[in-house]
Design a protein around this motif. Sequence first.
Motif, PDB file in Angstrom:
ATOM      1  N   ALA A  23       0.863  -1.339  -0.047  1.00  0.00           N
ATOM      2  CA  ALA A  23       0.066  -0.031  -0.017  1.00  0.00           C
ATOM      3  C   ALA A  23       0.817   1.139  -0.060  1.00  0.00           C
ATOM      4  N   GLY A  24       0.407   2.146  -0.914  1.00  0.00           N
ATOM      5  CA  GLY A  24       1.212   3.194  -0.814  1.00  0.00           C
ATOM      6  C   GLY A  24       2.405   3.430  -1.457  1.00  0.00           C
ATOM      7  N   CYS A  25       2.887   2.472  -2.224  1.00  0.00           N
ATOM      8  CA  CYS A  25       4.436   2.252  -2.900  1.00  0.00           C
ATOM      9  C   CYS A  25       4.052   2.148  -4.415  1.00  0.00           C
ATOM     10  N   HIS A  26       5.039   2.873  -4.810  1.00  0.00           N
ATOM     11  CA  HIS A  26       5.041   3.165  -6.541  1.00  0.00           C
ATOM     12  C   HIS A  26       6.485   2.566  -6.895  1.00  0.00           C
ATOM     13  N   CYS A  27       7.186   1.658  -6.058  1.00  0.00           N
ATOM     14  CA  CYS A  27       8.415   1.423  -6.638  1.00  0.00           C
ATOM     15  C   CYS A  27       8.318   0.220  -7.776  1.00  0.00           C
ATOM     16  N   THR A  28       9.289  -0.082  -8.651  1.00  0.00           N
ATOM     17  CA  THR A  28       9.581  -0.817  -9.818  1.00  0.00           C
ATOM     18  C   THR A  28       8.494  -2.000  -9.444  1.00  0.00           C
ATOM     19  N   HIS A  29       8.918  -2.860  -8.283  1.00  0.00           N
ATOM     20  CA  HIS A  29       8.112  -4.042  -7.971  1.00  0.00           C
ATOM     21  C   HIS A  29       6.825  -3.879  -7.686  1.00  0.00           C
ATOM     22  N   CYS A  30       6.376  -3.117  -6.965  1.00  0.00           N
ATOM     23  CA  CYS A  30       5.021  -2.846  -6.766  1.00  0.00           C
ATOM     24  C   CYS A  30       4.212  -2.408  -8.010  1.00  0.00           C
ATOM     25  N   ALA A  31       4.776  -1.545  -8.885  1.00  0.00           N
ATOM     26  CA  ALA A  31       4.416  -1.261  -9.852  1.00  0.00           C
ATOM     27  C   ALA A  31       4.159  -2.344 -10.955  1.00  0.00           C
ATOM     28  N   ALA A  32       5.098  -3.315 -10.850  1.00  0.00           N
ATOM     29  CA  ALA A  32       4.972  -4.458 -12.015  1.00  0.00           C
ATOM     30  C   ALA A  32       3.614  -5.506 -11.529  1.00  0.00           C
ATOM     31  N   ALA A  33       3.513  -5.402 -10.123  1.00  0.00           N
ATOM     32  CA  ALA A  33       2.478  -6.230  -9.700  1.00  0.00           C
ATOM     33  C   ALA A  33       1.203  -5.472  -9.712  1.00  0.00           C
ATOM     34  N   VAL A  34       0.885  -4.384  -9.818  1.00  0.00           N
ATOM     35  CA  VAL A  34      -0.354  -3.473 -10.262  1.00  0.00           C
ATOM     36  C   VAL A  34      -0.706  -3.886 -11.690  1.00  0.00           C
ATOM     37  N   ARG A 246      16.017 -29.093   1.537  1.00  0.00           N
ATOM     38  CA  ARG A 246      15.645 -28.036   0.423  1.00  0.00           C
ATOM     39  C   ARG A 246      15.220 -26.696   1.116  1.00  0.00           C
ATOM     40  N   ILE A 247      16.095 -25.780   0.924  1.00  0.00           N
ATOM     41  CA  ILE A 247      15.703 -24.307   1.604  1.00  0.00           C
ATOM     42  C   ILE A 247      15.146 -23.286   0.426  1.00  0.00           C
ATOM     43  N   VAL A 248      13.898 -22.960   1.035  1.00  0.00           N
ATOM     44  CA  VAL A 248      13.108 -21.881  -0.058  1.00  0.00           C
ATOM     45  C   VAL A 248      13.145 -20.607   0.899  1.00  0.00           C
ATOM     46  N   PHE A 249      13.288 -19.729   0.309  1.00  0.00           N
ATOM     47  CA  PHE A 249      13.254 -18.269   0.745  1.00  0.00           C
ATOM     48  C   PHE A 249      11.672 -17.601   0.715  1.00  0.00           C
ATOM     49  N   VAL A 250      11.050 -17.060   1.612  1.00  0.00           N
ATOM     50  CA  VAL A 250       9.706 -16.664   1.575  1.00  0.00           C
ATOM     51  C   VAL A 250       9.919 -15.348   2.439  1.00  0.00           C
ATOM     52  N   HIS A 251       8.797 -14.767   2.522  1.00  0.00           N
ATOM     53  CA  HIS A 251       8.736 -13.553   3.470  1.00  0.00           C
ATOM     54  C   HIS A 251       9.405 -12.388   2.916  1.00  0.00           C
ATOM     55  N   LEU A 252       9.287 -12.124   1.528  1.00  0.00           N
ATOM     56  CA  LEU A 252       9.955 -11.267   0.573  1.00  0.00           C
ATOM     57  C   LEU A 252       9.434  -9.972   0.824  1.00  0.00           C
ATOM     58  N   ASN A 253      10.396  -8.845   1.265  1.00  0.00           N
ATOM     59  CA  ASN A 253       9.719  -7.459   1.292  1.00  0.00           C
ATOM     60  C   ASN A 253       9.896  -6.942  -0.133  1.00  0.00           C
ATOM     61  N   HIS A 254       8.927  -5.913  -0.289  1.00  0.00           N
ATOM     62  CA  HIS A 254       8.732  -5.419  -1.785  1.00  0.00           C
ATOM     63  C   HIS A 254      10.159  -4.850  -2.334  1.00  0.00           C
ATOM     64  N   THR A 255      10.838  -4.525  -1.510  1.00  0.00           N
ATOM     65  CA  THR A 255      12.196  -3.875  -1.993  1.00  0.00           C
ATOM     66  C   THR A 255      13.105  -5.009  -2.596  1.00  0.00           C
ATOM     67  N   ASN A 256      12.892  -6.451  -2.128  1.00  0.00           N
ATOM     68  CA  ASN A 256      13.890  -7.121  -2.429  1.00  0.00           C
ATOM     69  C   ASN A 256      14.027  -7.374  -3.797  1.00  0.00           C
ATOM     70  N   PRO A 257      15.250  -7.523  -4.405  1.00  0.00           N
ATOM     71  CA  PRO A 257      15.306  -7.654  -5.962  1.00  0.00           C
ATOM     72  C   PRO A 257      15.002  -9.062  -6.230  1.00  0.00           C
ATOM     73  N   LEU A 258      14.943 -10.120  -5.356  1.00  0.00           N
ATOM     74  CA  LEU A 258      14.335 -11.456  -5.601  1.00  0.00           C
ATOM     75  C   LEU A 258      12.916 -11.430  -6.201  1.00  0.00           C
ATOM     76  N   ASN A 260      12.036  -9.683  -8.510  1.00  0.00           N
ATOM     77  CA  ASN A 260      12.219  -9.594  -9.869  1.00  0.00           C
ATOM     78  C   ASN A 260      13.184 -10.924 -10.451  1.00  0.00           C
ATOM     79  N   PRO A 261      12.283 -11.748 -11.055  1.00  0.00           N
ATOM     80  CA  PRO A 261      12.855 -13.088 -11.516  1.00  0.00           C
ATOM     81  C   PRO A 261      14.015 -12.832 -12.442  1.00  0.00           C
ATOM     82  N   ASP A 262      14.250 -11.848 -13.200  1.00  0.00           N
ATOM     83  CA  ASP A 262      15.174 -11.399 -14.158  1.00  0.00           C
ATOM     84  C   ASP A 262      16.440 -10.740 -13.390  1.00  0.00           C
ATOM     85  N   SER A 263      16.477 -10.465 -12.056  1.00  0.00           N
ATOM     86  CA  SER A 263      17.441  -9.848 -11.642  1.00  0.00           C
ATOM     87  C   SER A 263      18.778 -10.670 -11.275  1.00  0.00           C
ATOM     88  N   SER A 264      19.950 -10.010 -11.164  1.00  0.00           N
ATOM     89  CA  SER A 264      21.180 -10.726 -11.071  1.00  0.00           C
ATOM     90  C   SER A 264      21.177 -11.350  -9.681  1.00  0.00           C
TER      91      SER A 264
END
Length: 287
Positions: A23-34, A246-258, A260-264
Motif C-alpha cells: 500500500a502506498g508504494c510505487h516502486c518498480t516491483h509494486c508497479a509491476a505487480a499492479v 531443500r531451503i526455500v526463501f519466503v517473506h520477501l519485502n517489496h524492496t527485495n530484488p528477488l 524480479n525473476p530476471d534480477s542478478s
Amino acid sequence: MVTNAMLTATLLGSAQDGGVPQAGCHCTHCAAAVADRRFERTPVSLALQSPSGIQLFEATRSLSRQLALAGAHTPTAIWLTHAHLGHIDGLGQFGTEAMNTQGIPLHCSPAVADIIRTTPVWRTLLDQGNLLLQEFCSDEPVECGGFTITPLEVPHRDDLSDMHALQVDAEQKLLFLPDHDSWGATLAAVDATDPRDWFQQLGIDIVLLDGTFWSSSELPRQVEVPHPPVSETLELLGTRREGDPRIVFVHLNHTNPLCNPDSSESLELARTGWELGYEGLTFQCGS
C-alpha cells in the motif's frame, strides 16, 4: 507418532507483511505487480493438507484467496507464529461479518493469546465462539492426526509478542521460519554453529526461510526491522550440497530484488541450488 498419513504442504503466500504491491508504494516491483498479477505476492502463509483437514499457518488479509488456493472452505485449525500485522490481521474473516466459523482451534503462544484476548475486535471472535484458543508451549509437539507440529522459539522483535518457528514432523520434516532477527541471535539460542548445523540437528528436509531483505541496506530504517539478509544467509550456507535440506526463501519485502525473476540476485540464488518461494509451491511430506 504415525508418519504414513498423506500430508501435503502448500505455500499460500510468500511476501512480507505488506505484500507486493505494498500500500502506498510505487516502486518498480509494486508497479509491476499492479500491472501484472503474476508479479503479485501475498503475505506469507502455509497450508498443511491431510485426510484430517487443513492446518493453516498464519491468518493474513489475503485469507479468501489463500484458502481458495488451498482448495479449502474452512481450515481445521490455525497456527500463528507471532503477532505482527501481516501474520494475524486476517483473523477477523472468521467472525460473523464473513465466515462465521465455530470452534476452530487457534494455536499460538501465551503471549500472542494475551494480545488476542485484549484486542476488542479479536476478543469478539472468542466470545462468539468463532475461534478457540489453544496455547502451545515451546518445544512441545502437538499431535495433528498422523503428524506433529512443534513450536520452536526464536529471537525476533518482541514489541508485541514472542516468535515461534513451526516444525512439522512427518515422513518429510518441514521447518517454517518466516521471521527472525539475526543468525547470530538465533544460532546462539539453539546452540548451533551455523544454519546447516541447526537444520541437521533437527533432521529437517524442507526449510521455508526468512528472505525478507536481500541486503542490509534496502531500507533507510532497516535497523528497526531486523531480519538476516539473504546475501548473508548465502554466505553462511554456500552452495547446496548432497544431503542438504531443500531451503526455500519466503517473506520477501517489496524492496527485495528477488521479486524480479530476471534480477542478478535471482540468478545468483538459482546458481546456489537454493530456491525462491511462490504461491502454489507444493511439498509432499507424507504418503
